[in-house]
Design a protein around this motif. Sequence first.
Motif, PDB file in Angstrom:
ATOM      1  N   ALA A 597       0.832  -1.212   0.000  1.00 19.74           N
ATOM      2  CA  ALA A 597       0.000   0.000   0.000  1.00 19.74           C
ATOM      3  C   ALA A 597       0.860   1.253   0.000  1.00 19.74           C
ATOM      4  N   HIS A 598       1.879   1.290   0.857  1.00 16.10           N
ATOM      5  CA  HIS A 598       2.732   2.489   0.917  1.00 16.10           C
ATOM      6  C   HIS A 598       3.559   2.632  -0.362  1.00 16.10           C
ATOM      7  N   ALA A 599       4.035   1.521  -0.902  1.00 16.36           N
ATOM      8  CA  ALA A 599       4.800   1.602  -2.146  1.00 16.36           C
ATOM      9  C   ALA A 599       3.928   2.108  -3.294  1.00 16.36           C
ATOM     10  N   ALA A 600       2.677   1.650  -3.340  1.00 17.85           N
ATOM     11  CA  ALA A 600       1.765   2.125  -4.385  1.00 17.85           C
ATOM     12  C   ALA A 600       1.488   3.614  -4.236  1.00 17.85           C
ATOM     13  N   ALA A 601       1.297   4.079  -2.986  1.00 21.50           N
ATOM     14  CA  ALA A 601       1.063   5.507  -2.753  1.00 21.50           C
ATOM     15  C   ALA A 601       2.288   6.321  -3.176  1.00 21.50           C
ATOM     16  N   ALA A 602       3.472   5.810  -2.877  1.00 20.11           N
ATOM     17  CA  ALA A 602       4.683   6.515  -3.279  1.00 20.11           C
ATOM     18  C   ALA A 602       4.812   6.562  -4.796  1.00 20.11           C
ATOM     19  N   ALA A 603       4.545   5.447  -5.452  1.00 18.94           N
ATOM     20  CA  ALA A 603       4.656   5.406  -6.914  1.00 18.94           C
ATOM     21  C   ALA A 603       3.627   6.318  -7.580  1.00 18.94           C
ATOM     22  N   ASP A 604       2.415   6.347  -7.039  1.00 19.03           N
ATOM     23  CA  ASP A 604       1.367   7.181  -7.624  1.00 19.03           C
ATOM     24  C   ASP A 604       1.741   8.662  -7.591  1.00 19.03           C
ATOM     25  N   GLY A 605       2.374   9.095  -6.507  1.00 19.87           N
ATOM     26  CA  GLY A 605       2.761  10.499  -6.417  1.00 19.87           C
ATOM     27  C   GLY A 605       4.092  10.795  -7.075  1.00 19.87           C
ATOM     28  N   ALA A 606       5.010   9.822  -7.054  1.00 13.26           N
ATOM     29  CA  ALA A 606       6.352  10.063  -7.592  1.00 13.26           C
ATOM     30  C   ALA A 606       6.334  10.206  -9.106  1.00 13.26           C
ATOM     31  N   GLY A 607       5.506   9.429  -9.790  1.00 13.73           N
ATOM     32  CA  GLY A 607       5.493   9.469 -11.250  1.00 13.73           C
ATOM     33  C   GLY A 607       5.163  10.835 -11.817  1.00 13.73           C
ATOM     34  N   PRO A 608       3.991  11.408 -11.492  1.00 13.29           N
ATOM     35  CA  PRO A 608       3.630  12.705 -12.069  1.00 13.29           C
ATOM     36  C   PRO A 608       4.576  13.840 -11.698  1.00 13.29           C
ATOM     37  N   HIS A 609       5.213  13.768 -10.538  1.00  8.11           N
ATOM     38  CA  HIS A 609       6.054  14.867 -10.088  1.00  8.11           C
ATOM     39  C   HIS A 609       7.547  14.601 -10.273  1.00  8.11           C
ATOM     40  N   GLY A 610       7.888  13.470 -10.917  1.00 11.13           N
ATOM     41  CA  GLY A 610       9.287  13.202 -11.230  1.00 11.13           C
ATOM     42  C   GLY A 610      10.166  12.979 -10.029  1.00 11.13           C
ATOM     43  N   LEU A 611       9.646  12.318  -8.995  1.00 11.45           N
ATOM     44  CA  LEU A 611      10.395  12.097  -7.754  1.00 11.45           C
ATOM     45  C   LEU A 611      11.094  10.745  -7.822  1.00 11.45           C
ATOM     46  N   THR A 612      12.223  10.709  -8.504  1.00 13.05           N
ATOM     47  CA  THR A 612      12.911   9.448  -8.777  1.00 13.05           C
ATOM     48  C   THR A 612      13.405   8.777  -7.504  1.00 13.05           C
ATOM     49  N   GLN A 613      13.861   9.554  -6.545  1.00 11.64           N
ATOM     50  CA  GLN A 613      14.363   8.932  -5.319  1.00 11.64           C
ATOM     51  C   GLN A 613      13.261   8.153  -4.615  1.00 11.64           C
ATOM     52  N   ALA A 614      12.091   8.767  -4.455  1.00 13.72           N
ATOM     53  CA  ALA A 614      10.985   8.075  -3.788  1.00 13.72           C
ATOM     54  C   ALA A 614      10.551   6.852  -4.580  1.00 13.72           C
ATOM     55  N   ALA A 615      10.503   6.976  -5.908  1.00 16.00           N
ATOM     56  CA  ALA A 615      10.097   5.837  -6.732  1.00 16.00           C
ATOM     57  C   ALA A 615      11.077   4.680  -6.584  1.00 16.00           C
ATOM     58  N   THR A 616      12.371   4.972  -6.548  1.00 16.83           N
ATOM     59  CA  THR A 616      13.383   3.921  -6.401  1.00 16.83           C
ATOM     60  C   THR A 616      13.263   3.227  -5.049  1.00 16.83           C
ATOM     61  N   LEU A 617      13.087   4.011  -3.987  1.00 17.80           N
ATOM     62  CA  LEU A 617      12.928   3.422  -2.661  1.00 17.80           C
ATOM     63  C   LEU A 617      11.696   2.525  -2.589  1.00 17.80           C
ATOM     64  N   ALA A 618      10.617   2.937  -3.248  1.00 15.63           N
ATOM     65  CA  ALA A 618       9.388   2.139  -3.213  1.00 15.63           C
ATOM     66  C   ALA A 618       9.582   0.797  -3.912  1.00 15.63           C
ATOM     67  N   VAL A 619      10.247   0.805  -5.056  1.00 13.42           N
ATOM     68  CA  VAL A 619      10.503  -0.457  -5.771  1.00 13.42           C
ATOM     69  C   VAL A 619      11.407  -1.350  -4.936  1.00 13.42           C
ATOM     70  N   TRP A 620      12.423  -0.773  -4.343  1.00 16.42           N
ATOM     71  CA  TRP A 620      13.327  -1.543  -3.483  1.00 16.42           C
ATOM     72  C   TRP A 620      12.549  -2.192  -2.343  1.00 16.42           C
ATOM     73  N   ALA A 621      11.622  -1.453  -1.749  1.00 15.70           N
ATOM     74  CA  ALA A 621      10.831  -1.997  -0.637  1.00 15.70           C
ATOM     75  C   ALA A 621      10.013  -3.204  -1.080  1.00 15.70           C
ATOM     76  N   VAL A 622       9.331  -3.100  -2.212  1.00 18.26           N
ATOM     77  CA  VAL A 622       8.502  -4.215  -2.682  1.00 18.26           C
ATOM     78  C   VAL A 622       9.383  -5.419  -3.016  1.00 18.26           C
ATOM     79  N   ALA A 623      10.541  -5.160  -3.612  1.00 19.78           N
ATOM     80  CA  ALA A 623      11.448  -6.268  -3.945  1.00 19.78           C
ATOM     81  C   ALA A 623      11.940  -6.962  -2.683  1.00 19.78           C
ATOM     82  N   ARG A 624      12.220  -6.191  -1.643  1.00 21.84           N
ATOM     83  CA  ARG A 624      12.680  -6.809  -0.393  1.00 21.84           C
ATOM     84  C   ARG A 624      11.555  -7.633   0.240  1.00 21.84           C
ATOM     85  N   ALA A 625      10.312  -7.155   0.114  1.00 23.75           N
ATOM     86  CA  ALA A 625       9.182  -7.943   0.609  1.00 23.75           C
ATOM     87  C   ALA A 625       9.041  -9.237  -0.197  1.00 23.75           C
ATOM     88  N   ASP A 626       9.302  -9.157  -1.509  1.00 20.49           N
ATOM     89  CA  ASP A 626       9.284 -10.377  -2.331  1.00 20.49           C
ATOM     90  C   ASP A 626      10.324 -11.377  -1.843  1.00 20.49           C
TER      91      ASP A 626
END
Length: 868
Positions: A597-626
Amino acid sequence: MTLSTTVPGALRPPELHGRREETAAVESLAEGLRAGRGGVLVLTAQPGLGRTALVEYARAVCAPIASVKAAAPAALPQDGPLLVCVDDAHTWRPADRAALLADLRRLPAERPVAVLLTLAEHGAATDVPFGLATLRLRPLDDGAAAALLDRLTRGATDPVVAAWLIREAAGNPRLLCALVSALTSDQLAGRTPLPDPLPGGEDLLDAYAARIDELPAAARSLLLLAAAACEHEPDGAGADLALLLRAGGAPSGLAPAEAAGAVVGAGGRLHFTHPLLRRAVLRRAPLARRRAAHARLAEACRDRLSALVQLACAAGDHDERLATSLAAAASAPRPYAERSAALARAAALTADTALRTDRLADAAEASRLAGDPVRARALLARTAAVPAHGGVHQVRGMLSLADGPAADAREDLLTAAVLLPPKPARHALIGAAEAAWAMGDAAAYREAMARLPACTDDPSLEAYRAGMCAVLAGRTAEGHALLRRCLDDVATESDPAGLLRAGAAALVVGEVETACAAGARALAAVRAYGPEALLPRALEHLAYGELRAGRHNRARAHAIEGLGAAHRTGQPNVAVCLHAVLALAASVEGDAEACSAHAAAAADGAGPHGLTQAATLAVWAVARADLAAGRPGDAAARLAPLVAPGPRRGHFAVRMLAVPCFVEAAVQAGRTAEAQDATAEFTRWAGATADRLAPAQLARCRALLAPPHQTDAAYENALAHHDRSPGEFERARTQLLYGQWLRRRRRTREARGPLRDALVGFERCGARAWADRSRGELRAAGEAVAGEPGPGPLAALTPQQQRIARHVAEGATNREVAVHLSVSPRTVDHHLRNVFAALGVRSRVELSRLLAGEGELPDRDVEIAAQL
């Protein structure tokens, strides 16, 4: 009574926004009427909140049942189901209300009659029967008000104008409609500045003020002084009663004003019961009386800035002398909100266009720092006639950095730096560098920092500027030496911005504990002295430092607080970053649902505003959960684009931190060549960084890739590095991988030691999913785990067979089980046949049902397994 009777099918329900609870109650009343049941619903509300609209809604949803809208006493129709709507029942005479109630009582008991009554919240209809169902209409929330505004203007309102109209309407739909009607299309579209104050809604304000019209003169005079005094007070602070009395307010006026429900006294202050009532008192007073009240307050004020604000309210035209005094008094240590209000008053008194724009820009910046971006943007909108103003560009850029596209913020701030004098230009360039960092554009970050002139008056800032430029240019040793100079004053520094820079420098050089100390001091300073706008950012910095230190539960607590502060101060970009932090914390703690849920919220906001750092952290989090859930293939697929060279790579400051996760996932998923390439790059980075965890993580990566005859030594080397560095979670991960390798080599007795240590480590840092993996490995190694229930129907199986049975019952395929247990699919197939034979089941579904029936598996997993 005078009746308005519906014609079946003639009414259409009005479109209502933000009234789900109220319309549901009305619809329930209508459904009961159709089913032959009567009922009473009482709606109470302040003026303008939509009581009449709900009456019309009720009459429409009840059609074709007859309904009457009663306006005065008369006879009710005698046949069939009936809806009786009495709007504004508080305006009826008591005798008329008594007559209505008598008519209702005389109706046959078997006849279904529903009654809908509406009352002003402070009405005196005490003989209306309450007690069954009374619903109080509340102001619209911002979302509902925005939907109403969009409908009123067909989406043509400028976003800044829309935000200000919603603020000024205070959730009152009738007032919002009136404000829109009073503005021109150019004003609504933002092409022409809005008038101040906004026109419209005079009749509604009259309705709010009606309750004080019959009060004694002393009470009305006291209320006018109280309303005027609130002009120099923060929102919601009320008025100082002692000041009102010094200004000539009569103490005898207080009791009638409180009895009428106009004000409430508390702690020596008077608070209006509704903000629109205060506005109504001021707006309805003749201009001369208003100015006289402000002048009396100015004489009575003992605080210079408050007195100047009251004089400004009493002024009738431009007054440069008063404006200059106001601007000079609006300085530290006054709160930013007070500074903004005073500077806005000063701007209104200023005739010179350029100077007025300067003061409006300063007022907007103070509002931004006070955590009020809506007011800040409204103030900037008054400067539309000035095309190129450094202060306007700077405030707009800093606002965009908090709630808009990072690229837009960078451009505004770079433009501001060209237009501003050297010292304010420095702050604009630092902001532009922050925007580039959020975007993940290292070249743009270096460009902004390189444009900063040498900060000879601020050695710490100069060390930070030069150090970051050196690190990003590849001169790592030089950069780290410079950045360490920023850490010297962490224990004595009190400036929040300087402490946050020191915390960032500490993370770059790998001094994680120093970063946490700087973040904690910055947070304490912001809480004590402000600015409010820095609170969510301070909490984010501290939470990220705590994540790096392995204190995930503390990081989560600070990030949750920061999320609330970010929403409260209108900083969605910071909220995006905090969602990413919370996703990372959840990926360690084992809450897969929260992580997603938090990763999706981060990705939803990071994409339109170009927040690459937040987007990268969110992907890393989901991968670690995997990885924690035993899905290394998914984890490797997510991380591969981020850690590999190329246009899809992740944020330059995060890429290398995610490499150890990728190597672990890639090795387990059979992507060995990619893991080797990533490890080679990580080797170069670890040699240059001062991150204390990097040597142990690199040694773990090498152990994962080592040939069998070298793996033992490689893991022992990694654990030796862990002994010299912090990070219990990372150490436990290395122990888990070592224990898995030993067990896979059939060295089960030796595997139990590192697996036990891994379990304890994960339990100590709250990593539940990782602890579960360690327990499973221990069971497979033939050791019962303390505190776990017995195997139930699986008691006849070997530990490995038990693990395979559980995974299969949860819906995993043979290949997925093989990856999770580090065995071959053929081994899984062999064990599964033996499991079926030992348990007497013939299919995966039967196995799922057996384990669910014995409490080994939730029922939902049976359903999932049945679909596979």
